[in-house]
Scaffold this motif. Sequence first.
Motif, PDB file in Angstrom:
ATOM      1  N   GLU A  73       0.827  -1.212   0.000  1.00 47.19           N
ATOM      2  CA  GLU A  73       0.000   0.000   0.000  1.00 47.19           C
ATOM      3  C   GLU A  73       0.859   1.260   0.000  1.00 47.19           C
ATOM      4  OE1 GLU A  73      -3.427   0.116  -0.353  1.00 47.19           O
ATOM      5  OE2 GLU A  73      -3.079  -2.002  -0.781  1.00 47.19           O
ATOM      6  N   GLU A  86       3.233   8.455   3.004  1.00 42.94           N
ATOM      7  CA  GLU A  86       2.143   7.540   2.644  1.00 42.94           C
ATOM      8  C   GLU A  86       1.929   6.476   3.720  1.00 42.94           C
ATOM      9  OE1 GLU A  86      -1.035   6.166   0.346  1.00 42.94           O
ATOM     10  OE2 GLU A  86       0.058   8.058   0.330  1.00 42.94           O
ATOM     11  N   ASN A  89      -0.855   7.632   5.700  1.00 44.10           N
ATOM     12  CA  ASN A  89      -2.144   7.537   5.000  1.00 44.10           C
ATOM     13  C   ASN A  89      -2.665   6.102   5.052  1.00 44.10           C
ATOM     14  OD1 ASN A  89      -1.946  10.258   4.321  1.00 44.10           O
ATOM     15  ND2 ASN A  89      -1.002   9.825   2.351  1.00 44.10           N
ATOM     16  N   VAL A  90      -1.758   5.152   4.879  1.00 44.92           N
ATOM     17  CA  VAL A  90      -2.134   3.737   4.949  1.00 44.92           C
ATOM     18  C   VAL A  90      -2.666   3.419   6.348  1.00 44.92           C
ATOM     19  CG1 VAL A  90      -1.244   1.365   4.832  1.00 44.92           C
ATOM     20  CG2 VAL A  90      -0.538   3.048   3.113  1.00 44.92           C
ATOM     21  N   THR A  92      -4.088   5.514   8.398  1.00 42.29           N
ATOM     22  CA  THR A  92      -5.402   6.143   8.542  1.00 42.29           C
ATOM     23  C   THR A  92      -6.497   5.242   7.977  1.00 42.29           C
ATOM     24  OG1 THR A  92      -4.507   8.392   8.526  1.00 42.29           O
ATOM     25  CG2 THR A  92      -6.813   8.145   7.895  1.00 42.29           C
ATOM     26  N   GLY A  93      -6.254   4.672   6.816  1.00 42.24           N
ATOM     27  CA  GLY A  93      -7.230   3.750   6.234  1.00 42.24           C
ATOM     28  C   GLY A  93      -7.474   2.552   7.127  1.00 42.24           C
ATOM     29  N   TRP A  94      -6.403   2.008   7.697  1.00 43.24           N
ATOM     30  CA  TRP A  94      -6.511   0.861   8.599  1.00 43.24           C
ATOM     31  C   TRP A  94      -7.302   1.234   9.855  1.00 43.24           C
ATOM     32  CZ3 TRP A  94      -2.200  -0.866  12.347  1.00 43.24           C
ATOM     33  CH2 TRP A  94      -2.499  -2.119  12.916  1.00 43.24           C
ATOM     34  N   ASN A  96      -9.572   3.329  10.233  1.00 43.82           N
ATOM     35  CA  ASN A  96     -10.985   3.538   9.924  1.00 43.82           C
ATOM     36  C   ASN A  96     -11.691   2.269   9.477  1.00 43.82           C
ATOM     37  OD1 ASN A  96     -11.678   6.454  10.318  1.00 43.82           O
ATOM     38  ND2 ASN A  96      -9.844   6.672   9.070  1.00 43.82           N
ATOM     39  N   SER A  97     -10.971   1.162   9.428  1.00 45.32           N
ATOM     40  CA  SER A  97     -11.601  -0.102   9.023  1.00 45.32           C
ATOM     41  C   SER A  97     -12.335  -0.707  10.213  1.00 45.32           C
ATOM     42  CB  SER A  97     -10.557  -1.071   8.471  1.00 45.32           C
ATOM     43  OG  SER A  97      -9.702  -1.523   9.501  1.00 45.32           O
ATOM     44  N   GLU A 171      -7.834   9.803  13.732  1.00 42.82           N
ATOM     45  CA  GLU A 171      -7.011  10.888  13.173  1.00 42.82           C
ATOM     46  C   GLU A 171      -5.573  10.843  13.690  1.00 42.82           C
ATOM     47  OE1 GLU A 171      -8.192  12.915  10.754  1.00 42.82           O
ATOM     48  OE2 GLU A 171      -9.943  11.613  10.890  1.00 42.82           O
ATOM     49  N   GLU A 174      -2.910  11.004  11.048  1.00 44.74           N
ATOM     50  CA  GLU A 174      -2.762  12.334  10.430  1.00 44.74           C
ATOM     51  C   GLU A 174      -1.925  13.246  11.316  1.00 44.74           C
ATOM     52  OE1 GLU A 174      -3.475  13.662   7.384  1.00 44.74           O
ATOM     53  OE2 GLU A 174      -3.947  11.579   6.882  1.00 44.74           O
TER      54      GLU A 174
END
Length: 192
Positions: A73, A86, A89-90, A92-94, A96-97, A171, A174
Motif C-alpha cells: 500500500e 504515505e 495515509n495507509v 489512517t485507512g486501517w 478507519n476499518s 485521526e 494524520e
Amino acid sequence: MNTKNSDTRKKILGTAGKLIYQQGIQATSIDLLVKTSGVSRKSIYHYFVNKDEIAAAVLEARDLQWMEWFCRETEKVTHPRARILEMFNVLTGWFNSPDFHGCAFINTAGEMGNPADPLRLISKSHKQKLLNYALLLCELAGCAQPAILARQLLILIDGAITVAKVMGDPEAAENAKTIAITLLDKPVPAPV
C-alpha cells in the motif's frame, strides 16, 4: 499432508487469529477456540502442542501478511519522500476499518511481561522489520541521518497505532504525519 488436514489447520489458525486479535492471547482459551472454530480439542492438539504454539503461528502469519500489505500500500506512491508520508495515509485507512483492534504485536508485548517470552520476541522481530522498512524508505529518499529518522518514524507509527486504539482516535495517523513532515523538513540532530 492431505487437503482435509491442511484445511483443518487453516481453520484453527484463522479462527485463533481472529480471536487473538480481537480479545488477546490470554482471553483466547482452547475451549473458546474449540467452540468458535467447530474443530475438536483432539484435532487442535494434533496440529499444535499448546496455545502458545498456536499464538506463535498466528503472529508469524500476521507478521508476513501485515508487512506485505503495509509495504504494498505504501509503495503505490512512487516518489521516495512521498512514500514516507504515505505510511501514515495507509495507517489512517486501517484505523478507519471496522476490524481495527490495534497492533497485534504491541498488544502481545503488553500481555507478555517477560522480554524473553517467545511471543514477545516475535513482536520484537515484527517491529524490527517495520524499522528496517522505514530505514529503507529514508535511505531511498536521501534523508539526512536515515537511521535516526527511521527510529523516530517508528515511534510515530506505533504511537499513532496506540492512540488510535486506546483513545479511539482515527485521526492519530494524520497527527503523526504532521510531525513526520516537520522531521523531514529539518535536519535531524544526532542524539546527545
